[in-house]
Design an enzyme around this catalytic site. Structure first.
Site, PDB file in Angstrom:
ATOM      1  N   ARG A   1      23.426  21.473  25.969  1.00  0.00           N
ATOM      2  CA  ARG A   1      23.819  21.731  24.293  1.00  0.00           C
ATOM      3  C   ARG A   1      24.208  23.010  24.570  1.00  0.00           C
ATOM      4  NH1 ARG A   1      24.086  17.202  22.980  1.00  0.00           N
ATOM      5  NH2 ARG A   1      23.018  16.138  21.264  1.00  0.00           N
TER       6      ARG A   1
ATOM      7  N   GLU B   1      30.528  24.715  18.929  1.00  0.00           N
ATOM      8  CA  GLU B   1      31.741  23.856  19.126  1.00  0.00           C
ATOM      9  C   GLU B   1      31.763  22.939  17.785  1.00  0.00           C
ATOM     10  OE1 GLU B   1      29.646  20.042  21.185  1.00  0.00           O
ATOM     11  OE2 GLU B   1      29.706  21.960  22.368  1.00  0.00           O
TER      12      GLU B   1
ATOM     13  N   HIS C   1      33.014  18.210  25.522  1.00  0.00           N
ATOM     14  CA  HIS C   1      31.697  17.303  25.018  1.00  0.00           C
ATOM     15  C   HIS C   1      31.873  15.799  25.245  1.00  0.00           C
ATOM     16  CE1 HIS C   1      27.832  17.775  22.580  1.00  0.00           C
ATOM     17  NE2 HIS C   1      27.714  16.631  23.447  1.00  0.00           N
TER      18      HIS C   1
END
Length: 321
Positions: free
Chosen positions: A238, A267, A285
């Site tokens: 993360r 993000e 991601h």
């Protein structure tokens, strides 16, 4: 006959998932995948009994206060740090996530980033595309060995274990740091070490731990300085686990050799200085982004919602209502 519960699906999902949910819910589904402002999300959620959210949707006290009917939140992700679990418990709202189904795909991605970073794949490709390759040389884009080196894993859960299993094919020594000893340690051929040893000995360090207040910036300037100057760092966990600003400085100064990042602080925004650093591999991601894994994630979220609608136990609860 009781009315069907009302469900809001905040992001576009596969048509098969909508078909799975439709018999059980009165649906409001964002199949155009519109980027809703916060006010729109609150308004659309206000009369819903259940929410199907993504990791980018913040489920906090403000949202819960706007949703007096809400009794269920299903996130289509394994991580759930975007959901205020304490507030959900106070309101008797059940929460589910999607563990296990993305483990192997995410472990594959860790290795994609590790190999790309160690062997300077992205950096050399950019150089080639820019027309810079004029001749071969012995010292051209010298990277780091992966085979026979030491793999460090911070966080030895399902995904960390899957990353470690893949290290066998590279004849690597595996060390890890975790809150507790992994039950499958012997099977993985891995050795539990303290964090200082992990940082000092790892040639390639992979981060696979959940985000929380306790893990915020667990890798910062001090930790980066404790790593080998030849080491690489991979974050598939993360954003926020790594202090991205400190990482930029470490990469610029050559305090570590390179980094592979699939997640970032704030993000989809990211520190723009990362874009100018040559020795970093950046992906948006996509750790779980295979068709089978993303379908399984969405279907598992749907299964949890269907169980809620049917008054049955949730398959993968995070917080019981």
């Amino acid at each position: 006959m009781n009315a069907r519960p009302r469900l809001l699906v905040t992001r576009q999902v596969f048509p098969q998932v909508i078909e799975r949910l439709a018999p059980y819910f009165e649906l409001d589904a964002n199949q155009d995948d519109e980027d809703w402002p916060r006010a729109t999300l609150l308004a659309r959620a206000a009369d819903r009994d259940a929410l199907f959210v993504a990791a980018s949707d913040r489920v906090d006290r403000e949202l819960l206060a706007a949703c007096p009917r809400l009794r269920m939140v299903a996130t289509g992700s394994v991580g759930y740090n975007h959901i205020d679990l304490a507030a959900c418990r106070e309101r008797g709202i059940a929460v589910s996530n999607t563990p296990d189904v993305l483990t192997e795909a995410t472990a594959d991605m860790a290795w994609a980033l590790l190999l790309s970073t160690a062997r300077r794949v992205t950096e050399s490709e950019h150089w080639l595309r820019a027309g810079q390759w004029q001749r071969w040389a012995f010292d051209q884009f010298l990277g780091a060995d992966v085979h026979g080196t030491t793999l460090g894993i911070l966080g030895m859960g399902r995904i960390g274990s899957a990353v470690a299993r893949r290290a066998r094919g590279f004849d690597m020594k595996v060390i890890y740091h975790n809150r507790s000893r992994a039950a499958n340690e012997a099977e993985l051929g891995a050795r539990l070490v303290d964090r200082a040893t992990l940082l000092a000995e790892a040639d390639h360090l992979v981060l696979v731990l959940p985000y929380s207040e306790a893990t915020h910036h667990v890798i910062g300037a001090r930790e980066l300085a404790a790593m080998k100057s030849t080491a690489t760092l991979v974050n598939i966990a993360r954003g926020g686990i790594v202090d991205d600003a400190a990482l930029v400085e470490a990469l610029r100064a050559g305090r570590i050799a390179g980094a592979g990042l699939d997640v970032f602080e704030g993000e989809p925004a990211l520190d723009p200085r990362l874009l100018a650093v040559p020795n970093v591999v950046l992906t948006p991601h996509i750790g779980s982004a295979t068709r089978s894994s993303r379908m399984a994630m969405a279907m598992l979220a749907a299964d949890n919602l269907v169980a809620f609608a049917a008054g049955q136990p949730l398959p993968t609860p995070v917080a019981a209502g």
